[in-house]
Enzyme design. Structure first.
Site, PDB file in Angstrom:
ATOM      1  N   GLY A  50      -1.374   1.075   0.314  1.00 42.86           N
ATOM      2  CA  GLY A  50      -1.129   2.196  -0.592  1.00 42.86           C
ATOM      3  C   GLY A  50      -0.624   3.436   0.106  1.00 42.86           C
ATOM      4  O   GLY A  50       0.216   4.166  -0.424  1.00 42.86           O
TER       5      GLY A  50
ATOM      6  N   ARG B 179     -11.603   6.993  -0.646  1.00 41.95           N
ATOM      7  CA  ARG B 179     -10.188   6.700  -0.396  1.00 41.95           C
ATOM      8  C   ARG B 179      -9.572   6.088  -1.662  1.00 41.95           C
ATOM      9  O   ARG B 179     -10.151   5.217  -2.302  1.00 41.95           O
ATOM     10  CB  ARG B 179     -10.068   5.725   0.770  1.00 41.95           C
ATOM     11  CG  ARG B 179      -8.636   5.300   1.111  1.00 41.95           C
ATOM     12  CD  ARG B 179      -8.272   3.973   0.491  1.00 41.95           C
ATOM     13  NE  ARG B 179      -6.959   3.511   0.904  1.00 41.95           N
ATOM     14  CZ  ARG B 179      -6.307   2.520   0.301  1.00 41.95           C
ATOM     15  NH1 ARG B 179      -6.844   1.898  -0.721  1.00 41.95           N
ATOM     16  NH2 ARG B 179      -5.111   2.146   0.718  1.00 41.95           N
ATOM     17  N   VAL B 180      -8.374   6.556  -2.012  1.00 39.08           N
ATOM     18  CA  VAL B 180      -7.660   6.004  -3.165  1.00 39.08           C
ATOM     19  C   VAL B 180      -6.287   5.548  -2.697  1.00 39.08           C
ATOM     20  O   VAL B 180      -5.614   6.257  -1.948  1.00 39.08           O
ATOM     21  CB  VAL B 180      -7.520   7.064  -4.286  1.00 39.08           C
ATOM     22  CG1 VAL B 180      -6.668   6.545  -5.424  1.00 39.08           C
ATOM     23  CG2 VAL B 180      -8.901   7.486  -4.794  1.00 39.08           C
ATOM     24  N   GLY B 181      -5.885   4.359  -3.138  1.00 33.97           N
ATOM     25  CA  GLY B 181      -4.575   3.840  -2.773  1.00 33.97           C
ATOM     26  C   GLY B 181      -3.539   4.145  -3.850  1.00 33.97           C
ATOM     27  O   GLY B 181      -3.709   5.060  -4.668  1.00 33.97           O
ATOM     28  N   ASP B 182      -2.475   3.377  -3.854  1.00 34.92           N
ATOM     29  CA  ASP B 182      -1.376   3.614  -4.790  1.00 34.92           C
ATOM     30  C   ASP B 182      -1.653   3.121  -6.206  1.00 34.92           C
ATOM     31  O   ASP B 182      -1.021   3.583  -7.161  1.00 34.92           O
ATOM     32  CB  ASP B 182      -0.114   2.903  -4.286  1.00 34.92           C
ATOM     33  CG  ASP B 182      -0.345   1.399  -4.164  1.00 34.92           C
ATOM     34  OD1 ASP B 182      -1.251   1.002  -3.392  1.00 34.92           O
ATOM     35  OD2 ASP B 182       0.337   0.622  -4.857  1.00 34.92           O
TER      36      ASP B 182
ATOM     37  N   THR C 211       2.281  -3.577  -4.486  1.00 37.47           N
ATOM     38  CA  THR C 211       1.061  -4.067  -3.848  1.00 37.47           C
ATOM     39  C   THR C 211       1.279  -4.016  -2.339  1.00 37.47           C
ATOM     40  O   THR C 211       2.407  -4.139  -1.868  1.00 37.47           O
ATOM     41  CB  THR C 211       0.706  -5.490  -4.334  1.00 37.47           C
ATOM     42  OG1 THR C 211      -0.404  -5.985  -3.589  1.00 37.47           O
ATOM     43  CG2 THR C 211       1.872  -6.454  -4.205  1.00 37.47           C
TER      44      THR C 211
ATOM     45  N   THR D 160      -3.529  -5.933  -4.676  1.00 40.00           N
ATOM     46  CA  THR D 160      -3.642  -5.467  -6.061  1.00 40.00           C
ATOM     47  C   THR D 160      -3.076  -6.521  -7.001  1.00 40.00           C
ATOM     48  O   THR D 160      -2.007  -7.075  -6.745  1.00 40.00           O
ATOM     49  CB  THR D 160      -2.814  -4.177  -6.238  1.00 40.00           C
ATOM     50  OG1 THR D 160      -3.230  -3.241  -5.248  1.00 40.00           O
ATOM     51  CG2 THR D 160      -3.006  -3.602  -7.632  1.00 40.00           C
TER      52      THR D 160
END
Ligand code: GLY
Length: 304
Positions: A203, A177-180, A200, A149
């Site tokens: 996530g 899917r979603v990360g942080d 970074t 990121t």
């Protein structure tokens, strides 16, 4: 006195541009947007924006966020396609009382309504890498080790503090899917009275420790940015290790209200760029052995 910090070597040129804006009396918001767009538009960086590596279905899903430390408002998009500069959409969403975090089609519709440029984010190169990966029988899904990121924090001469994040997430992730990175408190947090932080790495791990909120909270209680980064990361690593896990792949940056900055990592080396009272330089945080996430912002070199 303006200050700025960003993740990975890939942020360096954008941070130089952003810091020049700050030095000329510009806003933290314009500095962060300019710096992140520079990374999003560069197809060589395959974890952010154009040229980002696809999900398992061959499509590129984008996550981005923006937080204004003076108002505590945030905006973000997640799992959205074809938005050329996700950070612009996140910035435009920041400040809305409701509907400030949009996913998928809703985010794309918002971007079109706002007149933001849209584009297919895939390149020949990224599609070739995806096709090659599809052939592999035993696929490993690791966090990127050299970039991931792009996160930027800026403080301007007017006392305004902004944090922004942007990523295409894990290569071969499941669609949806979603990360942080668009999740407040995990991938980013900013309260101009105390400071800002961003993360970074993987996530799924970063979210377990709400790392960015934890770092700002530690700065609120008097820790320096470096101490706050190290302590927050160390606590999460300690928990993971006590559960029989490895330390994971996580790196964090932070800046306090005075523009002092710091970083910490579980990696052997985590490059970041920063500037305060001087031209931007590239630094390296260094991780320790398992259970001892440590950092030192030892200067790496003057240029990427
Ligand atoms: N840190 C970015 C992600 O896990 O998607």
């Amino acid at each position: 006195m303006p200050a700025m910090i960003g993740t990975w070597q890939m942020c360096f040129e954008g941070l130089q541009e952003g810091y020049a804006i700050l030095q000329n009396g510009g806003t933290a918001g314009d500095a962060v947007q300019t710096a992140i767009m520079r990374v999003e538009d560069n197809a060589d960086y395959n974890s952010v924006g154009f040229g980002g590596l696809p999900a398992a279905d061959g499509r590129v899903y984008l996550d981005a966020a923006w937080m204004d430390g003076n108002t505590l408002h945030m905006g973000g998009i997640m799992s959205a396609e074809n938005i050329r500069n996700p950070i612009r959409a996140a910035r435009l969403l920041c400040g809305r009382e409701t509907n400030c975090l949009l996913a998928g089609r809703g985010a794309e519709r918002f971007a079109v309504e706002q007149g933001l440029p849209m584009r297919d984010m895939r390149t020949e190169k990224s599609l070739a890498q995806w096709r090659e990966e599809l052939q592999k029988a035993n696929r490993q899904m690791d966090a990127y080790r050299e970039h991931d990121t792009v996160c930027m924090i800026a403080l301007d001469d007017h006392g305004s503090m902004i944090v922004g994040t942007s990523t295409s997430g894990l290569f071969m992730k499941e669609p949806g899917r979603v990360g942080d990175s668009p999740i407040i408190g995990s991938g980013f947090y900013c309260d101009a009275r105390f400071g800002a932080a961003a993360a970074t790495g993987l996530g799924e791990d970063i979210m377990r420790g709400c790392l960015s909120y934890e770092i700002v909270s530690l700065m609120k209680r008097g820790a320096s940015p470096d101490e706050a980064c190290q302590q927050a990361l160390y606590e999460l690593v300690k928990s993971k290790v006590s559960l029989g896990e490895d330390e994971g792949s996580m790196s964090v940056i932070a800046m306090n209200a005075q523009g002092q900055y710091g970083a910490a990592t579980t990696l052997r080396i985590f490059p970041f760029a920063a500037a305060k009272n001087a031209q931007p330089r590239l630094y390296a945080a260094r991780g320790g052995k398992a259970g001892h996430a440590a950092s030192s912002a030892a200067e790496l070199k003057n240029e990427p």
